[in-house]
Design a protein around this motif. Structure first.
Motif, short mmCIF file in Angstrom:
data_model
loop_
_atom_site.label_atom_id
_atom_site.label_comp_id
_atom_site.label_asym_id
_atom_site.label_seq_id
_atom_site.Cartn_x
_atom_site.Cartn_y
_atom_site.Cartn_z
N LEU A 1 17.64 12.28 7.65
CA LEU A 1 17.18 11.03 7.06
C LEU A 1 17.99 10.77 5.80
O LEU A 1 18.20 11.68 5.00
CB LEU A 1 15.69 11.16 6.73
N GLU A 2 18.44 9.52 5.64
CA GLU A 2 19.31 9.23 4.50
C GLU A 2 18.96 7.88 3.87
O GLU A 2 18.96 6.85 4.54
CB GLU A 2 20.77 9.22 4.98
N ASN A 3 18.61 7.92 2.58
CA ASN A 3 18.46 6.72 1.76
C ASN A 3 17.52 5.67 2.39
O ASN A 3 17.83 4.48 2.44
CB ASN A 3 19.84 6.09 1.51
N ALA A 4 16.36 6.11 2.88
CA ALA A 4 15.39 5.19 3.51
C ALA A 4 14.51 4.55 2.45
O ALA A 4 13.85 5.26 1.67
CB ALA A 4 14.54 5.94 4.52
N VAL B 1 0.84 -1.20 0.00
CA VAL B 1 0.00 0.00 0.00
C VAL B 1 0.88 1.25 0.00
O VAL B 1 0.47 2.33 -0.45
CB VAL B 1 -0.97 -0.01 1.21
N LEU B 2 2.12 1.12 0.49
CA LEU B 2 3.04 2.25 0.56
C LEU B 2 4.44 1.79 0.15
O LEU B 2 4.91 0.74 0.60
CB LEU B 2 3.09 2.81 1.99
N ARG B 3 5.07 2.58 -0.74
CA ARG B 3 6.46 2.28 -1.14
C ARG B 3 7.31 3.52 -0.92
O ARG B 3 7.02 4.59 -1.47
CB ARG B 3 6.54 1.86 -2.61
N VAL B 4 8.34 3.38 -0.10
CA VAL B 4 9.26 4.48 0.18
C VAL B 4 10.58 4.14 -0.50
O VAL B 4 11.18 3.10 -0.21
CB VAL B 4 9.45 4.67 1.70
N GLU B 5 11.03 5.00 -1.41
CA GLU B 5 12.20 4.69 -2.25
C GLU B 5 13.29 5.74 -2.09
O GLU B 5 13.14 6.89 -2.51
CB GLU B 5 11.79 4.58 -3.72
N LYS B 6 14.37 5.36 -1.41
CA LYS B 6 15.60 6.17 -1.29
C LYS B 6 15.29 7.60 -0.83
O LYS B 6 15.77 8.58 -1.41
CB LYS B 6 16.36 6.19 -2.61
N VAL B 7 14.52 7.70 0.24
CA VAL B 7 14.08 9.01 0.74
C VAL B 7 15.13 9.59 1.69
O VAL B 7 15.68 8.89 2.54
CB VAL B 7 12.72 8.89 1.44
N GLY B 8 15.40 10.87 1.52
CA GLY B 8 16.31 11.59 2.41
C GLY B 8 15.71 12.92 2.81
O GLY B 8 14.83 13.45 2.14
N SER C 1 13.74 15.75 0.84
CA SER C 1 14.79 16.41 0.06
C SER C 1 15.14 15.60 -1.17
O SER C 1 15.60 16.14 -2.19
CB SER C 1 16.04 16.61 0.92
N GLU C 2 14.94 14.27 -1.07
CA GLU C 2 15.23 13.39 -2.21
C GLU C 2 14.42 12.11 -2.05
O GLU C 2 13.92 11.81 -0.98
CB GLU C 2 16.73 13.06 -2.26
N GLY C 3 14.29 11.37 -3.15
CA GLY C 3 13.55 10.11 -3.12
C GLY C 3 12.08 10.27 -3.48
O GLY C 3 11.60 11.39 -3.71
#
Length: 558
Positions: free
Chosen positions: A328-331, A312-319, A365-367
């Motif tokens: 937060l780095e590369n979550a 239901v949720l996809r978190v891809e390389k979030v910073g 900031s990213e992802g």
């Protein structure tokens, strides 16, 4: 020959005026604290334990408080006993800090935000011991070293807001021991601290007790904390002592139903119960409650159903960066429908930042973050608002997350109005009444304001408010960390019931590993903004791969 008590409380009663009524909050309490002993006073909010401690130091506000009977005997170094209730105020002032000192529960509110930490500890030395400015500074630096604060010189110059929770608590301990008291009262000194910080604070207090030959009166709502720390324990309930004795004996064979309930309502680390027993179960039944246990086979079958679906949720390389600081780095992780994903880590590990980024309360900031097939990092404000009803959060502090000017009913009804749910205010109000009942509150509480509820009741209102918009995914951000262990058990059971009834998916964030294990299907361990370890919850607990996870597990009070 029995030891001569350093502090002896005889038949103490304290009452508070409420309107035209007088309410007794400490009712004929008697106990003694011996030299070089640690006595734990255990009980929930409202049990009278903190009021008893404040009475010892003459800090009961009058009015509305009144000590209506009893004696508080304190023996000085020469062995003479003085009744603290019947000596002049100037003599009580001399005893505070010198003879008896206190560490209060919340260091942020106990420390003055406009003075440096060093200045605040120096002040007590200059007033009570007549130290010069230079002597006080040298002594404070020595004290900061004794309480194991890193870089004492920096801490001396720092303001309270510049320190972590554990560091602020060490400053409070340094202040409390500055005048070398015979008795140290520690009132919930580890509440809301991470398990690793909690462990170091308890070890520090134990070390100081031995080296300084102090006696400690240790106040807590968590019976699990006192094993291995205290010599004796007394259990308070509704202003009275229901049980007291040697710690090992109380843990081995608790006699009172309330004590048995306090021990049982902490989530176990070994078995996996379907529900946690509550104090009420024990107080009504008077004996051990047999809870249904989830077998490994049942858990495996449930997981096969959950993970056969699409996430239901996809978190891809979030910073996420705040200026030059990386929070937060590369979550990267997925969440499946019907799952409870636990996120655990110490303060500053990035747990709450991750929750806020997932909900777009702060932009990544990213992802990228996908809810179903929507990339929520790229949605317009209008589309994001429409999506918000599916994604809800229950915050840590229910009091600050409720508007004090709105009644409980209005707070729950408001988000339905914003999202245009139900036809009119009448049908919305009917739905609010149903929700209040669903979360275990009387529908008649609709017109009460937040200050009229207990902490556990306020958290139930926040849960009802989150459910009002019929969400699919709910983030619980430290939503039980400030609650007594028995109220915590009730709220955890409620969250699991609601998950089943409403088909919810949870992201459950906490620094309490035993709570996360009880709630979670899978687990993410975070450290310094990065995902340190992830896996099936029972598996992570049984065989952690990372040294950091092992340290977190070892710090859990057994």
């Amino acid at each position: 020959m029995p030891p001569v008590p350093l502090l002896e409380i005889r038949d103490l009663s304290v009452s508070f005026a409420s309107g035209h009524q007088e309410m007794t909050v400490v009712d004929h309490v008697s106990f003694q604290l011996n030299e070089s002993e640690t006595l734990a006073v255990v009980g929930e909010s409202g049990s009278g334990k903190t009021v008893t401690a404040l009475a010892v130091l003459g800090l009961i506000p009058s009015p509305p408080g009144k000590i209506s009977g009893g004696e508080i005997l304190f023996r000085n170094g020469e062995g003479r006993a003085a009744d603290l209730l019947h000596i002049p105020e100037r003599d009580i002032r001399k005893i505070r800090g010198f003879g008896i000192s206190m560490i209060f529960q919340e260091p942020m509110t106990s420390l003055n935000p406009v003075f440096t930490c060093g200045g605040q500890v120096s002040e007590s030395l200059r007033i009570h011991l007549g130290y010069s400015k230079k002597q006080a500074r040298e002594k404070v630096l020595e004290l900061f070293g004794e309480v194991q604060l890193p870089r004492p010189e920096n801490v001396f110059r720092s303001y309270p807001h510049q320190l972590s929770g554990g560091q602020k608590q060490r400053v409070m301990i340094a202040m409390a021991i500055a005048c070398n008291p015979a008795v140290l009262i520690a009132d919930e000194p580890t509440t809301a601290l991470d398990v690793t910080v909690q462990k170091t604070i308890l070890e520090l207090l134990k070390h100081l007790q031995v080296t300084r030959k102090m006696s400690i009166l240790f106040i807590t709502h968590d019976l699990g904390l006192v094993a291995g720390f205290a010599n004796r324990v007394l259990v308070m309930h509704k202003g009275t002592i229901v049980e007291q004795g040697d710690v090992a004996a109380i843990f081995r064979s608790p006699q009172h139903a309330y004590t048995r309930g306090l021990l049982a309502c902490r989530p176990p680390l070994g078995s996996r119960p379907l529900r946690l027993p509550t104090i009420e179960n024990y107080m009504v039944d008077g004996h051990q409650v047999m809870e249904q246990v989830i077998t490994p086979e049942q858990r495996k079958a449930g997981h096969q159903r959950i993970y056969a679906q699409n996430p239901v949720l996809r978190v891809e390389k979030v910073g996420k960066q705040f200026g030059s600081f990386t929070a937060l780095e590369n979550a990267s992780f997925n969440v499946w429908p019907g799952e409870t994903l636990g996120i655990v880590g110490e303060s500053g590990s990035g747990k709450t930042t991750l929750a806020r980024v997932v909900l777009e309360l702060v932009p990544a900031s990213e992802g990228r973050i996908f809810y179903k097939d929507h990339d929520i990092t790229r949605l317009t404000s209008a589309k994001l608002k429409a999506l918000r009803k599916d994604l809800q959060i229950i915050f840590q502090d229910p009091y600050s997350s409720l508007n004090p000017r709105l009644t409980a009913g209005a707070a729950i009804l408001e988000p339905m109005k914003v999202h245009g749910l139900h036809r009119d205010d009448r049908s919305r109000k009917e739905h609010v009444m149903e929700l209040l009942e669903k979360v275990g509150l009387n529908p008649g509480y609709y017109n009460r304001y937040p200050h009229e509820f207990s902490g556990g009741q306020r958290q139930r209102i926040c849960i009802a408010r989150a459910l009002a918009v019929e969400p699919r995914l709910v983030i619980c951000d430290e939503s039980v960390s400030a609650l007594d262990v028995s109220i915590q058990a009730q709220v955890l059971n409620l969250l699991n019931d609601l998950k089943k009834d409403y088909g919810l998916t949870y992201i459950f964030i906490s620094h309490d590993l035993s709570v996360v294990k009880f709630m979670s299907d899978r687990l993410i361990v975070m450290k310094n903004g990065k995902i340190e370890e992830t896996g099936e919850a029972d598996q992570v607990y049984a065989s952690p791969r990372s040294e950091y996870t092992r340290a977190l597990l070892e710090a859990i009070p057994k």
